[in-house]
Design an enzyme around this catalytic site. Sequence first.
Site, PDB file in Angstrom:
ATOM      1  N   ARG A 101       0.849  -1.195   0.000  1.00  0.00           N
ATOM      2  CA  ARG A 101       0.000   0.000   0.000  1.00  0.00           C
ATOM      3  C   ARG A 101       0.882   1.242   0.000  1.00  0.00           C
ATOM      4  O   ARG A 101       1.926   1.280   0.641  1.00  0.00           O
ATOM      5  CB  ARG A 101      -0.892   0.039   1.245  1.00  0.00           C
ATOM      6  CG  ARG A 101      -2.174  -0.751   1.110  1.00  0.00           C
ATOM      7  CD  ARG A 101      -3.057  -0.597   2.333  1.00  0.00           C
ATOM      8  NE  ARG A 101      -2.426  -1.133   3.509  1.00  0.00           N
ATOM      9  CZ  ARG A 101      -1.855  -0.409   4.467  1.00  0.00           C
ATOM     10  NH1 ARG A 101      -1.866   0.915   4.411  1.00  0.00           N
ATOM     11  NH2 ARG A 101      -1.287  -0.995   5.501  1.00  0.00           N
ATOM     12  N   TYR A 159      -1.805  -3.609  -6.569  1.00  0.00           N
ATOM     13  CA  TYR A 159      -1.433  -4.389  -5.390  1.00  0.00           C
ATOM     14  C   TYR A 159      -2.379  -4.229  -4.212  1.00  0.00           C
ATOM     15  O   TYR A 159      -2.713  -3.105  -3.825  1.00  0.00           O
ATOM     16  CB  TYR A 159      -0.019  -4.013  -4.915  1.00  0.00           C
ATOM     17  CG  TYR A 159       0.629  -5.152  -4.158  1.00  0.00           C
ATOM     18  CD1 TYR A 159       1.338  -6.131  -4.840  1.00  0.00           C
ATOM     19  CD2 TYR A 159       0.486  -5.279  -2.785  1.00  0.00           C
ATOM     20  CE1 TYR A 159       1.903  -7.193  -4.166  1.00  0.00           C
ATOM     21  CE2 TYR A 159       1.052  -6.343  -2.099  1.00  0.00           C
ATOM     22  CZ  TYR A 159       1.762  -7.297  -2.799  1.00  0.00           C
ATOM     23  OH  TYR A 159       2.314  -8.357  -2.126  1.00  0.00           O
ATOM     24  N   LYS A 170      -9.535  -2.409   2.161  1.00  0.00           N
ATOM     25  CA  LYS A 170      -9.298  -1.213   2.988  1.00  0.00           C
ATOM     26  C   LYS A 170     -10.142  -0.028   2.509  1.00  0.00           C
ATOM     27  O   LYS A 170     -10.620   0.754   3.319  1.00  0.00           O
ATOM     28  CB  LYS A 170      -7.824  -0.835   2.957  1.00  0.00           C
ATOM     29  CG  LYS A 170      -6.874  -1.975   3.263  1.00  0.00           C
ATOM     30  CD  LYS A 170      -7.037  -2.528   4.643  1.00  0.00           C
ATOM     31  CE  LYS A 170      -5.924  -3.526   4.919  1.00  0.00           C
ATOM     32  NZ  LYS A 170      -6.023  -4.121   6.237  1.00  0.00           N
ATOM     33  N   HIS A 197     -10.395  -2.275  12.035  1.00  0.00           N
ATOM     34  CA  HIS A 197      -9.277  -3.061  11.509  1.00  0.00           C
ATOM     35  C   HIS A 197      -8.943  -4.169  12.511  1.00  0.00           C
ATOM     36  O   HIS A 197      -7.921  -4.125  13.180  1.00  0.00           O
ATOM     37  CB  HIS A 197      -8.077  -2.119  11.300  1.00  0.00           C
ATOM     38  CG  HIS A 197      -6.955  -2.711  10.520  1.00  0.00           C
ATOM     39  ND1 HIS A 197      -5.653  -2.272  10.631  1.00  0.00           N
ATOM     40  CD2 HIS A 197      -6.923  -3.696   9.605  1.00  0.00           C
ATOM     41  CE1 HIS A 197      -4.878  -2.972   9.822  1.00  0.00           C
ATOM     42  NE2 HIS A 197      -5.627  -3.845   9.188  1.00  0.00           N
ATOM     43  N   SER A 204      -1.188  -3.494  10.241  1.00  0.00           N
ATOM     44  CA  SER A 204      -0.864  -4.469   9.197  1.00  0.00           C
ATOM     45  C   SER A 204       0.452  -5.175   9.516  1.00  0.00           C
ATOM     46  O   SER A 204       1.406  -4.539   9.969  1.00  0.00           O
ATOM     47  CB  SER A 204      -0.712  -3.752   7.852  1.00  0.00           C
ATOM     48  OG  SER A 204      -1.880  -3.036   7.556  1.00  0.00           O
ATOM     49  N   CYS A 226       1.263  -7.307  11.837  1.00  0.00           N
ATOM     50  CA  CYS A 226       1.632  -7.429  13.252  1.00  0.00           C
ATOM     51  C   CYS A 226       1.048  -8.695  13.865  1.00  0.00           C
ATOM     52  O   CYS A 226       0.956  -8.807  15.088  1.00  0.00           O
ATOM     53  CB  CYS A 226       1.163  -6.215  14.040  1.00  0.00           C
ATOM     54  SG  CYS A 226       2.114  -4.739  13.691  1.00  0.00           S
ATOM     55  N   ASP A 283      -8.818  -9.650   9.590  1.00  0.00           N
ATOM     56  CA  ASP A 283      -8.388  -8.287   9.241  1.00  0.00           C
ATOM     57  C   ASP A 283      -9.425  -7.208   9.534  1.00  0.00           C
ATOM     58  O   ASP A 283      -9.044  -6.112   9.921  1.00  0.00           O
ATOM     59  CB  ASP A 283      -8.014  -8.241   7.751  1.00  0.00           C
ATOM     60  CG  ASP A 283      -7.210  -7.009   7.375  1.00  0.00           C
ATOM     61  OD1 ASP A 283      -6.352  -6.596   8.175  1.00  0.00           O
ATOM     62  OD2 ASP A 283      -7.440  -6.454   6.290  1.00  0.00           O
ATOM     63  N   ARG A 310       2.421 -12.062  -0.386  1.00  0.00           N
ATOM     64  CA  ARG A 310       1.110 -12.399   0.192  1.00  0.00           C
ATOM     65  C   ARG A 310       0.568 -13.706  -0.356  1.00  0.00           C
ATOM     66  O   ARG A 310       0.941 -14.162  -1.438  1.00  0.00           O
ATOM     67  CB  ARG A 310       0.116 -11.283  -0.168  1.00  0.00           C
ATOM     68  CG  ARG A 310       0.463  -9.916   0.412  1.00  0.00           C
ATOM     69  CD  ARG A 310      -0.094  -9.763   1.788  1.00  0.00           C
ATOM     70  NE  ARG A 310       0.347  -8.525   2.448  1.00  0.00           N
ATOM     71  CZ  ARG A 310      -0.292  -8.023   3.509  1.00  0.00           C
ATOM     72  NH1 ARG A 310      -1.352  -8.621   4.014  1.00  0.00           N
ATOM     73  NH2 ARG A 310       0.158  -6.927   4.086  1.00  0.00           N
TER      74      ARG A 310
HETATM   75  O1  SAT Z   1      -2.510  -4.373   1.179  1.00  0.00           O
HETATM   76  S1  SAT Z   1      -3.466  -4.477   2.280  1.00  0.00           S
HETATM   77  O2  SAT Z   1      -3.839  -3.159   2.746  1.00  0.00           O
HETATM   78  O3  SAT Z   1      -4.663  -5.167   1.862  1.00  0.00           O
HETATM   79  C1  SAT Z   1      -2.773  -5.372   3.534  1.00  0.00           C
HETATM   80  C2  SAT Z   1      -2.598  -4.644   4.791  1.00  0.00           C
HETATM   81  O4  SAT Z   1      -1.895  -3.634   4.830  1.00  0.00           O
HETATM   82  O5  SAT Z   1      -3.164  -5.084   5.799  1.00  0.00           O
HETATM   83 MN    MN Z   2      -4.961  -5.129   7.531  1.00  0.00          MN
END
Ligand code: SAT
Ligand code: MN
Length: 586
Positions: A67, A195, A204, A224, A246, A248, A273, A364
């Site tokens: 991101r 991505y 998100k 989140h 993210s 963690c 998530d 991922r």
């Molecule tokens: O790329 S994403 O935002 O979907 C993954 C994340 O940062 O949790």
């Molecule tokens: Mn996330």
Amino acid sequence: MSTPLEKWVDESARVTKPDQIVWCDGSEAEYQRMVGEMLRAGDSFALNETTFPNCHLHRSSPNDVARTEHLTFICSPTKDEAGPTNNWMDPEGAKHRVGELLDGAMRGRTMYVVPYIMGPASSPLSKIGVEATDSPYVVASMRIMSRMGKVATERLGASSDFVPGLHSLGDLDPLRRYIVHFPQEKLIWSVGSGYGGNALLGKKCFALRIASVIAREQGWMAEHMLILGLESPGGKVTYMGAAFPSACGKTNLAMMVSTLENQGYRVWTVGDDIAWMKIADDGYLHAINPEAGFFGVAPGTGFKTNPNVMGALTKNTLFTNTAMTAAREPWWEGIGDAPPAGLINWKGEKWAPGSGNAAHANARYTVPAAQTPSLSKHWQDPEGLPISALIFGGRRAHLAPLVYESNDWQHGVFVGAMMASETTAAATGAVGVCRRDPMAMLPFCGYNMADYFGHWLEMGAKLKKPPKIFHVNWFRKGADGKFLWPGYGENVRVLKWILDRIEGRAAATETPIGSVPTPSSLTLDGLAISPDALKQLLSVDSGDWLAEDQAVGEFFAKFGSHIPTAIVQEQKALADRLSRSTVATK
Ligand code: SAT
Ligand code: MN
């Protein structure tokens, strides 16, 4: 007469000028057509058909691997509504600037119209989105991550109640990349990235940024958070939500194999998530997982750290930016074995020892939730699951104890608001820098974060059975720089303490920051941890916390008059308690 959806698709096509428009039905045959397109494009590869059936590896452009928060904007009418922690563009300016990039962006390409439901198909808490995209990889990913296609088209009918998201890969140049949200219109535009959260707009962009705005308007919460169920002896399951930034460990916690299984404690996965939560008739906050799949970080995931997900990843999975072995199996650092000979790195080059990581740090997997062995049988309950605890946490090498309990809802909101965590590879930019990340929502709140704290306070006032609020930190380090706590499956010991607190069984020491376990209140049998490490894990240093509280006060000051008085009072009250205890211990 065309429907609101047809109208929006027409308008979007007039701007982006695709060669053709394909309406997606979400079928397996369609998924295979998308994969076919990806393979033809040369950036995707079929993996070993025997050991990884129907699995594929996608390689993104090397400048499009995470991101990009600095290119993500909240386009509310005023900057004040977006608040000091969001990038802001005025809606008209954004339409103009991003509109220019979208103009003709799909020439020579196909526009795929992807209707999807966030949430269980029949849940009243679910919502519909439609993404128009020129990326077959995004279509394939959306099919794993959401209830996509016919099921959504049928639920939508001729209604205008959907969140539209227009996405084009553009030329993938970060200089021409924007992810923009229009909270008033409930509209998303994204150009220049293929991505993750930049491009899978249901995640998100919709389920957090736009949904947080809708949730405030309608009196619910978009967070989140993972959702898990902790089963205790006798079979009772207690549900908890946990907000960590993210990368963690949300996925690992939600899918943990409990080391206390022989004592009757096990963890059931509901989500990893995002949680959408509303107050139900029973007075509890009820949560659904709006997603249907897991978009998890691969590096560090292995049979030791997350055997459940490893079991899930062996079929129907889309890998992105992992390495590939000579046997065409996916590979990454931390999977459990040494790099095999003949490894190809995430860029498609031959890997050699000393040439850096073979998988990208933000590589991922995208896997259907249904394949997870630890999946709760209630994960799609339409009314959601009652939440008894909310847990905040981040990566803090110092300061924050293993776990502490807040005094009440208002104090708990303050604990969430003062969260901080070291940055990870999930977003571009420096890694390991400690930054404030309230409720792990810093990059995901669609409006002024101080008003979001206010919304939390209002929700608490309406809750007859508010969940207890805790804070955890698996990442505290000793003087030798090593983690003090083993983490992963051992984290169940902390979940058990949380459950024991909810049920009034476990002892705690009151400290200025909240209630910390007494060493004997944690179930530590079978765990080799020294009394000294435990002492360090549970220690609260008033001097360090005073400095932290001051920094928090400065952070809150950025929000000016938006910051709720109750939150400022909590910050001052903590300073008072800390000063008194510093004096007392001197
Ligand atoms: O790329 S994403 O935002 O979907 C993954 C994340 O940062 O949790
Ligand atoms: Mn996330």
